[in-house]
Motif scaffolding. Structure first.
Motif, mmCIF file in Angstrom:
data_model
loop_
_atom_site.group_PDB
_atom_site.id
_atom_site.type_symbol
_atom_site.label_atom_id
_atom_site.label_comp_id
_atom_site.label_asym_id
_atom_site.label_seq_id
_atom_site.Cartn_x
_atom_site.Cartn_y
_atom_site.Cartn_z
ATOM 1 N N VAL A 279 0.619 -1.132 0.071
ATOM 2 C CA VAL A 279 -0.062 0.149 -0.201
ATOM 3 C C VAL A 279 0.990 1.787 -0.061
ATOM 4 O O VAL A 279 2.144 1.323 0.920
ATOM 5 N N LEU A 280 0.468 1.893 -1.005
ATOM 6 C CA LEU A 280 1.673 3.054 -0.990
ATOM 7 C C LEU A 280 0.550 4.476 -1.448
ATOM 8 O O LEU A 280 -0.521 4.145 -1.671
ATOM 9 N N VAL A 281 0.744 5.609 -0.396
ATOM 10 C CA VAL A 281 -0.099 6.872 -0.435
ATOM 11 C C VAL A 281 0.418 8.516 -0.454
ATOM 12 O O VAL A 281 1.763 8.026 0.248
ATOM 13 N N ASP A 282 0.006 8.545 -0.864
ATOM 14 C CA ASP A 282 0.827 10.268 -1.714
ATOM 15 C C ASP A 282 -0.276 11.312 -1.224
ATOM 16 O O ASP A 282 -1.604 11.488 -0.854
ATOM 17 N N GLU A 283 0.592 12.334 -0.668
ATOM 18 C CA GLU A 283 -0.310 13.513 -0.094
ATOM 19 C C GLU A 283 -0.846 12.936 1.629
ATOM 20 O O GLU A 283 -1.955 13.674 1.226
ATOM 21 N N PHE A 284 0.256 12.433 2.141
ATOM 22 C CA PHE A 284 -0.965 11.482 3.286
ATOM 23 C C PHE A 284 -1.010 12.607 4.648
ATOM 24 O O PHE A 284 -2.266 12.019 5.399
ATOM 25 N N GLN A 285 -0.353 13.771 4.243
ATOM 26 C CA GLN A 285 -0.708 14.924 5.203
ATOM 27 C C GLN A 285 -1.982 15.801 4.832
ATOM 28 O O GLN A 285 -2.978 16.401 5.910
ATOM 29 N N ASP A 286 -2.989 15.195 3.770
ATOM 30 C CA ASP A 286 -3.335 15.508 3.851
ATOM 31 C C ASP A 286 -4.941 14.718 3.951
ATOM 32 O O ASP A 286 -6.627 15.180 4.044
ATOM 33 N N THR A 287 -4.723 13.460 4.545
ATOM 34 C CA THR A 287 -5.737 12.343 4.851
ATOM 35 C C THR A 287 -6.282 13.149 5.920
ATOM 36 O O THR A 287 -6.163 13.726 6.892
ATOM 37 N N SER A 288 -7.988 12.690 6.085
ATOM 38 C CA SER A 288 -8.890 12.421 7.355
ATOM 39 C C SER A 288 -8.661 11.731 8.768
ATOM 40 O O SER A 288 -8.217 10.339 7.977
ATOM 41 N N LEU A 289 -9.406 11.392 9.149
ATOM 42 C CA LEU A 289 -9.536 9.945 10.281
ATOM 43 C C LEU A 289 -10.043 9.360 9.777
ATOM 44 O O LEU A 289 -9.823 7.987 9.497
ATOM 45 N N THR A 290 -11.368 9.425 8.820
ATOM 46 C CA THR A 290 -12.094 8.115 8.347
ATOM 47 C C THR A 290 -11.175 7.904 7.072
ATOM 48 O O THR A 290 -10.664 6.480 7.104
ATOM 49 N N GLN A 291 -9.592 8.593 6.530
ATOM 50 C CA GLN A 291 -9.200 7.521 5.305
ATOM 51 C C GLN A 291 -7.958 7.601 6.366
ATOM 52 O O GLN A 291 -7.767 6.308 5.933
ATOM 53 N N TYR A 292 -7.738 7.798 7.229
ATOM 54 C CA TYR A 292 -7.119 7.178 7.618
ATOM 55 C C TYR A 292 -6.834 5.891 8.163
ATOM 56 O O TYR A 292 -6.663 4.876 7.996
ATOM 57 N N GLU A 293 -8.038 5.864 8.314
ATOM 58 C CA GLU A 293 -8.800 4.274 9.229
ATOM 59 C C GLU A 293 -8.542 3.729 8.262
ATOM 60 O O GLU A 293 -8.500 2.685 8.350
ATOM 61 N N MET A 294 -8.838 3.847 7.065
ATOM 62 C CA MET A 294 -9.438 2.750 5.619
ATOM 63 C C MET A 294 -8.135 2.548 5.234
ATOM 64 O O MET A 294 -7.693 1.196 5.284
ATOM 65 N N ILE A 295 -6.856 3.133 6.009
ATOM 66 C CA ILE A 295 -5.444 2.855 5.200
ATOM 67 C C ILE A 295 -5.289 2.171 6.427
ATOM 68 O O ILE A 295 -4.424 0.995 6.023
ATOM 69 N N ARG A 296 -5.243 2.178 7.395
ATOM 70 C CA ARG A 296 -4.717 1.551 8.416
ATOM 71 C C ARG A 296 -5.779 -0.328 8.575
ATOM 72 O O ARG A 296 -4.413 -1.209 8.733
ATOM 73 N N HIS A 297 -6.694 -0.272 8.148
ATOM 74 C CA HIS A 297 -7.452 -1.310 8.587
ATOM 75 C C HIS A 297 -6.855 -2.924 7.392
ATOM 76 O O HIS A 297 -6.380 -3.728 7.211
ATOM 77 N N ILE A 298 -6.030 -2.208 5.997
ATOM 78 C CA ILE A 298 -6.132 -2.676 4.903
ATOM 79 C C ILE A 298 -4.610 -2.832 5.309
ATOM 80 O O ILE A 298 -4.088 -3.842 4.540
ATOM 81 N N GLY A 299 -3.859 -2.074 5.228
ATOM 82 C CA GLY A 299 -2.933 -2.309 5.553
ATOM 83 C C GLY A 299 -2.016 -3.287 7.047
ATOM 84 O O GLY A 299 -0.932 -3.388 7.278
ATOM 85 N N GLU A 300 -3.083 -3.869 8.048
ATOM 86 C CA GLU A 300 -2.804 -4.535 9.190
ATOM 87 C C GLU A 300 -1.638 -5.601 8.679
ATOM 88 O O GLU A 300 -0.869 -6.118 9.647
ATOM 89 N N LYS A 301 -1.865 -6.219 7.800
ATOM 90 C CA LYS A 301 -1.853 -7.378 6.847
ATOM 91 C C LYS A 301 -0.629 -6.852 5.880
ATOM 92 O O LYS A 301 -0.332 -7.837 5.073
#
Length: 656
Positions: free
Chosen positions: A404-426
């Motif tokens: 998983v790769l994310v650009d412009e990570f400083q612009d993520t909201s809490l919901t977007q961060y949670e989405m990345i966190r769930h996908i990236g757990e494994k």
């Protein structure tokens, strides 16, 4: 060709075939560059293509893994660049001298005239200047990798790109430091050097423009086939793709089907305007849906998920976010000022806001369900809710996207961060890139702490790399920007950054009395710059020198005037007209924002989703067919009597 065929057919397993077979083909291609091998070049090139086609056809006939067949076909087609670059690597394996022996540590070879030439220690004795074998033509993979990195990346960029797997990586990148370039290079490294399948890679960006730029760079670096296999897009695009496949698992909670519509900002404002008129008794002219729409968006962005959340909880979350510095103004201008209840910070203003928000929130969510639609914020919330309540869907997506790769990570909201966190757990790799000093989307719910601290807290042992060199701006501009950032109450995460471009004109700060004076000053400056550029061109053609070197070759399209809100455009346009400066307003209205385009999309939405009431009301009298507001009201009364789910459904089902 024979060597290639024997090796590839014997290494039939998925991964050994990819590694061994592809390297043998790369070896054959390298031999094409060798001296006096023209016949091999012809036979080898045709032979490699023949092997690729034959192997792909055989796998298809034997019902082999389809993704593997595509991956092999891509590798055999797209990796010929190694052969093209073999001439650059041949110097690593052999001396350019026609005669001479090589000794350990790098010997010196005598030439006629007494001159000496240094040779490489790992090169065997040669009788001519070309490599004689594939092993000599292509060095080990590490040398190849180092060569590519030295050609395209700085040391700091290469350290981030080559971080080992599995790993969690945070790249703090200053402005103009090559954030997207690093992300694309990381994807290329995963595919070409780590043998990662393109379909196992997820790349997420913040805007559609950034997503398009990312995909274009991936195509240029690795080809169209690889780029299409990679999942690359915005948060909302990826979320929509996930919901199209898995929304049926949440039918009871979401009450949507897979053919749902997605409401943009204008659709949401139209829906809220109807609610303000119907439920709060406002007139269509006085109703201002934008402030309420922004408040609802802020509420949804400030929570992990807004599914089945009541109005009071949503409002409290939005107020907390705005207390941290959120802003309602996102550059939109609907011609109406926000009502006092949206701007007042008094207890009476908050009480009025809470009362109206309770009504609007409930009605808004209900109408979205009835229309089988999501707004943009719902897409993200629904995906997070899916991950939290449906482990089978979460596990499926985790297995699909292992990198998983994310650009412009400083612009993520809490919901977007949670989405990345769930996908990236494994995930094997999470690679996020951003600049904590450029967090400007607080009004959209962006949380700068996602990149500053939350990522490190949730992903232990995360590596941090810093890119501090600006390749885009001059030293003057970088110094001015650094001086501004240093005034922040929160220390810069990058500490310091510099530029490779020296010089540059000083930054000028001019205070104008009003918008007309400001427009006149800008128009005068632009006109003067163009006149000076014309003089510079004439003096250059005549051979004389001038001190206005910076203006040489300046064109009208090289000059840009940026303004913060759309209301400032009129004063600037009037000033340019008076000064006689040709100009064009860019971005005033996007292609999809044009009336005729939105009308066409509304027709397609209604055809696909008959419950979409907002789209139906838009096109029910477009083109004009004598159906006014009164007729629509009577139709809606008729729908309520015939117990149809919506007006569109009643019309399509011929309920009469």
């Amino acid at each position: 060709t024979t060597t290639t065929t024997t090796t590839t057919t014997s290494s039939w397993s998925r991964y050994s075939f990819c590694r061994t077979g592809t390297m043998r083909m790369m070896t054959t291609l390298a031999l094409m560059r060798c001296h006096n091998r023209k016949s091999l070049c012809r036979r080898g090139f045709v032979g490699v293509l023949a092997v690729a086609r034959a192997m792909t056809t055989t796998m298809e006939k034997s019902n082999a893994n389809e993704r593997f067949a595509k991956n092999f076909a891509w590798r055999s087609r797209e990796r010929f660049w190694v052969g093209n670059r073999a001439k650059n690597y041949s110097a690593v394996a052999a001396t350019k001298e026609e005669e001479g022996d090589v000794e350990n540590g790098g010997a010196e070879t005598k030439k006629k005239g007494g001159k000496t030439k240094k040779t490489f220690a790992n090169a065997p004795p040669q009788k001519n200047k070309w490599a004689q074998t594939a092993a000599e033509a292509i060095p080990d993979p590490t040398t190849l990798l180092n060569y590519r990195c030295s050609e395209n990346l700085s040391d700091a960029q290469a350290n981030a790109v080559l971080s080992p797997n599995p790993s969690f990586v945070r790249v703090l990148a200053g402005p103009g430091s090559g954030k997207t370039h690093v992300l694309v290079s990381r994807v290329q490294h995963l595919i070409e050097d780590q043998n990662v399948l393109p379909e196992n890679i997820l790349c997420i960006t913040f805007t559609n423009k950034a997503a398009k730029e990312l995909r274009n760079r991936l195509e240029k670096a690795m080809g169209v086939g690889v780029s299409r296999a990679i999942t690359a897009g915005t948060f909302h695009a990826v979320a929509a793709r996930i919901l199209r496949k898995h929304v049926g698992k949440l039918h009871e909670e979401l009450q949507r089907t897979s053919d749902f519509s997605i409401y943009d900002s204008d659709d949401s404002k139209a829906l809220i305007r109807d609610i303000l008129v119907e439920k709060l008794g406002q007139t269509k002219k006085s109703a201002a849906p934008l402030p309420m729409k922004n408040f609802i968006s802020a509420a949804k962005s400030s929570m992990k998920t807004s599914v089945n959340v009541n109005a009071r909880t949503a409002m409290d979350s939005a107020l907390r976010m705005k207390a941290r510095g959120g802003n309602n103004n996102n550059g939109e201008d609907d011609g109406k000022k926000p009502s006092a209840m949206m701007t007042s910070s008094s207890s009476s203003g908050i009480a009025l806001l809470r009362e109206q928000f309770d009504i609007v929130w409930s009605e808004y969510e209900q109408k979205l369900r009835e229309a089988n639609s999501f707004d943009f914020d719902d897409l993200l919330s629904a995906v997070v809710y899916l991950f939290e309540t449906r482990p089978d869907a979460k596990r499926y997506l985790q297995n699909r996207w292992s990198h998983v790769l994310v650009d412009e990570f400083q612009d993520t909201s809490l919901t977007q961060y949670e989405m990345i966190r769930h996908i990236g757990e494994k995930a094997e790799t999470i690679f996020v890139v951003g600049d904590a000093d450029q967090a400007i989307y607080g009004w959209r719910g962006a949380e700068v702490m996602n990149i500053r601290s939350r990522f490190e807290d949730d992903f232990r042992n995360a590596q941090t790399f810093r890119l501090t060199t600006n390749y885009r701006s001059t030293a003057t501009i970088v110094s001015a920007a650094r001086a501004v950032i240093q005034q922040s109450e929160i220390p810069s995460a990058l500490m310091s950054w510099d530029a490779i471009k020296e010089g540059g004109q000083d930054v000028a700060v001019v205070e104008a009395g009003d918008e007309r004076e400001e427009g006149a000053f800008i128009a005068t400056q632009v006109k003067q710059m163009l006149e000076d550029a014309g003089k510079k061109t004439k003096s250059s053609n005549s051979g004389s020198s001038s001190s206005i070197d910076i203006l040489e070759g300046l064109r009208k399209k090289d000059i840009a005037v940026l303004y913060r809100t759309n209301t400032q455009a009129r004063a600037l346009e009037e000033a340019f007209v008076r000064a006689g400066v040709p100009h064009v307003v860019v971005g005033d209205q996007s292609f999809y924002g044009r009336k005729e385009i939105k009308d066409l999309i509304a027709y397609l939405r209604v055809a696909s989703n008959s419950s979409d009431g907002v789209s139906l009301r838009r096109i029910i009298n477009t083109p004009s067919r004598g159906i006014g507001e009164k007729t629509v009201e009577k139709l809606e009364e008729w729908v309520s009597r015939c117990e149809a789910p919506s007006l569109g459904a009643a019309l399509f089902d011929r309920a009469w």
